[in-house]
Scaffold this active site. Structure first.
Site, short mmCIF file in Angstrom:
data_model
loop_
_atom_site.label_atom_id
_atom_site.label_comp_id
_atom_site.label_asym_id
_atom_site.label_seq_id
_atom_site.Cartn_x
_atom_site.Cartn_y
_atom_site.Cartn_z
N ASP A 6 0.83 -1.22 0.00
CA ASP A 6 0.00 0.00 0.00
C ASP A 6 0.86 1.26 0.00
OD1 ASP A 6 0.99 -0.12 2.61
OD2 ASP A 6 -0.96 0.02 3.59
N GLU A 7 2.17 1.12 0.28
CA GLU A 7 3.02 2.30 0.35
C GLU A 7 3.17 2.99 -1.01
OE1 GLU A 7 6.44 1.91 2.91
OE2 GLU A 7 5.50 0.30 4.03
N LYS B 69 8.88 -0.01 -5.56
CA LYS B 69 7.73 -0.93 -5.67
C LYS B 69 6.70 -0.38 -6.66
CE LYS B 69 7.07 -4.20 -3.56
NZ LYS B 69 7.46 -5.62 -3.82
P1 NAD Z 1 11.85 -9.64 3.51
O1 NAD Z 1 12.85 -8.53 3.44
O2 NAD Z 1 11.58 -10.29 4.81
O3 NAD Z 1 12.27 -10.80 2.48
C1 NAD Z 1 12.76 -10.53 1.19
C2 NAD Z 1 13.33 -11.83 0.63
O4 NAD Z 1 13.78 -11.56 -0.71
C3 NAD Z 1 14.55 -12.35 1.40
O5 NAD Z 1 14.43 -13.74 1.60
C4 NAD Z 1 15.73 -12.03 0.49
O6 NAD Z 1 16.80 -12.95 0.63
C5 NAD Z 1 15.08 -12.12 -0.89
N1 NAD Z 1 15.79 -11.35 -1.91
C6 NAD Z 1 16.24 -10.08 -1.83
N2 NAD Z 1 16.86 -9.74 -2.96
C7 NAD Z 1 16.78 -10.80 -3.80
C8 NAD Z 1 17.22 -11.06 -5.14
N3 NAD Z 1 17.88 -10.12 -5.84
N4 NAD Z 1 16.97 -12.26 -5.69
C9 NAD Z 1 16.30 -13.22 -4.98
N5 NAD Z 1 15.88 -13.05 -3.71
C10 NAD Z 1 16.11 -11.83 -3.13
O7 NAD Z 1 10.52 -9.03 2.87
P2 NAD Z 1 9.01 -9.33 3.26
O8 NAD Z 1 8.62 -8.46 4.39
O9 NAD Z 1 8.83 -10.80 3.36
O10 NAD Z 1 8.26 -8.78 1.96
C11 NAD Z 1 7.96 -9.66 0.86
C12 NAD Z 1 7.25 -8.86 -0.22
O11 NAD Z 1 6.05 -8.31 0.30
C13 NAD Z 1 8.07 -7.67 -0.72
O12 NAD Z 1 7.87 -7.57 -2.13
C14 NAD Z 1 7.46 -6.48 -0.01
O13 NAD Z 1 7.61 -5.30 -0.77
C15 NAD Z 1 6.02 -6.91 0.10
N6 NAD Z 1 5.25 -6.35 1.23
C16 NAD Z 1 5.74 -6.44 2.51
C17 NAD Z 1 4.97 -5.96 3.57
C18 NAD Z 1 5.43 -6.10 5.02
O14 NAD Z 1 4.74 -5.63 5.91
N7 NAD Z 1 6.55 -6.76 5.29
C19 NAD Z 1 3.72 -5.38 3.32
C20 NAD Z 1 3.26 -5.31 2.00
C21 NAD Z 1 4.03 -5.80 0.97
P1 TYD Z 2 8.22 -0.43 9.65
O1 TYD Z 2 8.00 -1.67 10.44
O2 TYD Z 2 9.62 -0.07 9.23
O3 TYD Z 2 7.26 -0.51 8.37
P2 TYD Z 2 6.89 0.63 7.28
O4 TYD Z 2 7.81 1.77 7.41
O5 TYD Z 2 7.10 -0.12 5.98
O6 TYD Z 2 5.46 0.99 7.53
O7 TYD Z 2 7.64 0.80 10.46
C1 TYD Z 2 6.29 0.83 10.89
C2 TYD Z 2 6.05 2.17 11.55
O8 TYD Z 2 6.82 2.24 12.76
C3 TYD Z 2 6.51 3.37 10.71
O9 TYD Z 2 5.60 4.44 10.92
C4 TYD Z 2 7.87 3.71 11.28
C5 TYD Z 2 7.74 3.33 12.74
N1 TYD Z 2 8.98 2.85 13.41
C6 TYD Z 2 9.38 3.42 14.61
O10 TYD Z 2 8.74 4.35 15.15
N2 TYD Z 2 10.51 2.94 15.21
C7 TYD Z 2 11.27 1.95 14.66
O11 TYD Z 2 12.31 1.55 15.25
C8 TYD Z 2 10.84 1.37 13.41
C9 TYD Z 2 11.64 0.27 12.76
C10 TYD Z 2 9.68 1.86 12.83
#
Ligand code: NAD
Ligand code: TYD
Length: 355
Positions: free
Chosen positions: A137-138, A165
């Site tokens: 959603d970012e 993204k």
């Molecule tokens: P993460 O950082 O935990 O995991 C990313 C994975 O991608 C890792 O295993 C890493 O080794 C692998 N990777 C990185 N570069 C690579 C490359 N060049 N080739 C192959 N593998 C590679 O990320 P996540 O939190 O699991 O997010 C997964 C997806 O979901 C991402 O596309 C992110 O943008 C999206 N997303 C995440 C969130 C969230 O809250 N974490 C929310 C919405 C969308």
């Molecule tokens: P984060 O988990 O990094 O996710 P995103 O920035 O992708 O939403 O951060 C979630 C929220 O928490 C964001 O508003 C930033 C804030 N935040 C802190 O206040 N302290 C921290 O140490 C971190 C990592 C995030």
């Protein structure tokens, strides 16, 4: 009729969401083969997948999504009929200090996967190929006090992470519009749950409370995020893959908005109880620090399309989800110790190092 894949390629399956997705998907689809392509950056940890690593339908390939010939070889060799692209550089703060790798992995990596998918799909080797882009959603930027992101909200990314993204999402759109490629694009709100790397808000707070270290809260702590359990996200992605309309974007959210400071208070209070600490003790660790540059104020998802068209709704209440998540971290302190020390890398060497 729902699409039932026979062999899927998951990129980034050793990360937080990718590994939760594979664990869920393999249990729910025992006849489907799963190939996990992951570069094992700092965020990739094969210990997240010990439950599936011996399953004959699972195969791990260490490699880069930017490696076109490698991707082409997997798509053809494994007769892949669905590619789910999770791999990314995913941390906003890292994108502020080093944006280049975000463009390489997130934008170029997506283009290479799209191009290899297009060739594979057009070769006709498999019937019914689908490409699913996992996004965030970012890409929509920041909301004021009211309103929600819909799929029609214009892209207005503010951080190098979200810009990369958004660039990737536009390439997905371009491959659908230009080549008629069977694409799907999901955009999800903030996830929480097991295997979350402790650089993100919730696992970082749990980790620091346990260690009695300061809890850094950016700015005034009033930024709002919409939290969704990663299991609900995994089910949503499976639903979109099987029943989504090609070329469409689907917003996925928890309808669960929290100000950061309230989440930090909640985690402090729950842990004080679980650890038998004096009530209020952990709140004393909260430290307000300088705000993140370009810090988006509020995210909130309208997930009406998921609900009305595909019948998906989150199943976790936040109360249950956060409680289980904290219990998971308490029960998996070795996992946390391994990822914070980098010790998890030895696991790959032991499991796969001689291949
Ligand atoms: P993460 O950082 O935990 O995991 C990313 C994975 O991608 C890792 O295993 C890493 O080794 C692998 N990777 C990185 N570069 C690579 C490359 N060049 N080739 C192959 N593998 C590679 O990320 P996540 O939190 O699991 O997010 C997964 C997806 O979901 C991402 O596309 C992110 O943008 C999206 N997303 C995440 C969130 C969230 O809250 N974490 C929310 C919405 C969308
Ligand atoms: P984060 O988990 O990094 O996710 P995103 O920035 O992708 O939403 O951060 C979630 C929220 O928490 C964001 O508003 C930033 C804030 N935040 C802190 O206040 N302290 C921290 O140490 C971190 C990592 C995030």
């Amino acid at each position: 009729m729902a699409f039932q894949p026979k062999a899927v390629l998951v990129t980034g399956g050793a990360g937080f969401i990718g590994s939760n997705f594979i664990n869920h998907f393999m249990a729910a689809n025992p006849d489907c083969r799963v190939v996990n392509l992951d570069l094992l950056t700092y965020a990739g940890n094969l210990k997240n997948l010990t439950g599936v690593e011996k399953n004959p339908n699972y195969r791990f390939v260490k490699g880069d999504v930017c490696d076109g010939p490698l991707v082409a070889g997997i798509l053809a060799g494994e007769r892949i009929d669905a590619l789910l692209h999770f791999a990314a550089e995913s941390h906003v703060d890292r994108s502020i200090t080093g944006p280049e790798i975000f463009v390489r992995t997130n934008v170029l990596g997506t283009q290479i996967l799209l191009e290899e998918s297009r060739r594979h799909w057009q070769s006709g080797l498999v019937a019914g190929f689908r490409y699913l882009q996992v996004s965030t959603d970012e890409v929509y930027g920041s909301l004021g006090e009211t309103g929600f992101f819909t799929e029609e909200t214009p892209l207005a990314a503010n951080s190098p992470y979200s810009a990369s993204k958004a660039g990737a999402d536009l390439l997905v759109r371009a491959y659908f519009e230009t080549f008629g490629m069977p694409t799907l694009n999901t955009r999800c709100s903030n996830n929480y749950g097991p295997y979350h790397f402790p650089e993100k808000l919730i696992p970082l707070m749990i980790h620091n409370i346990l260690a009695k270290r300061p809890l850094p809260v950016y700015g005034d702590g009033r930024n709002v995020r919409d939290w969704l359990h990663v299991k609900d996200h995994s089910i949503a992605i499976e639903t979109v893959l099987k029943t989504g309309r090609l070329g469409r974007v689907y917003n996925i959210g928890g309808n669960n908005e929290w100000q950061n400071i309230d989440i930090v208070h909640l985690v402090c209070d729950l842990l004080d109880k679980k650890l038998g600490r004096t009530a209020g003790e952990s709140r004393g660790l909260i430290t307000f620090v300088k705000d993140r540059p370009g810090h988006d104020r509020r995210y909130a998802i309208d997930a009406g399309r998921m609900r009305n068209e595909l019948g998906w709704e989150p199943s976790y209440t936040f109360e249950r989800g956060i409680d289980e998540t904290i219990d998971w971290y308490l029960a998996n302190q070795q996992w946390v110790a391994d990822v914070t020390s980098g010790g998890y890398r030895e696991y790959y060497e032991k499991q796969y190092g001689d291949r």
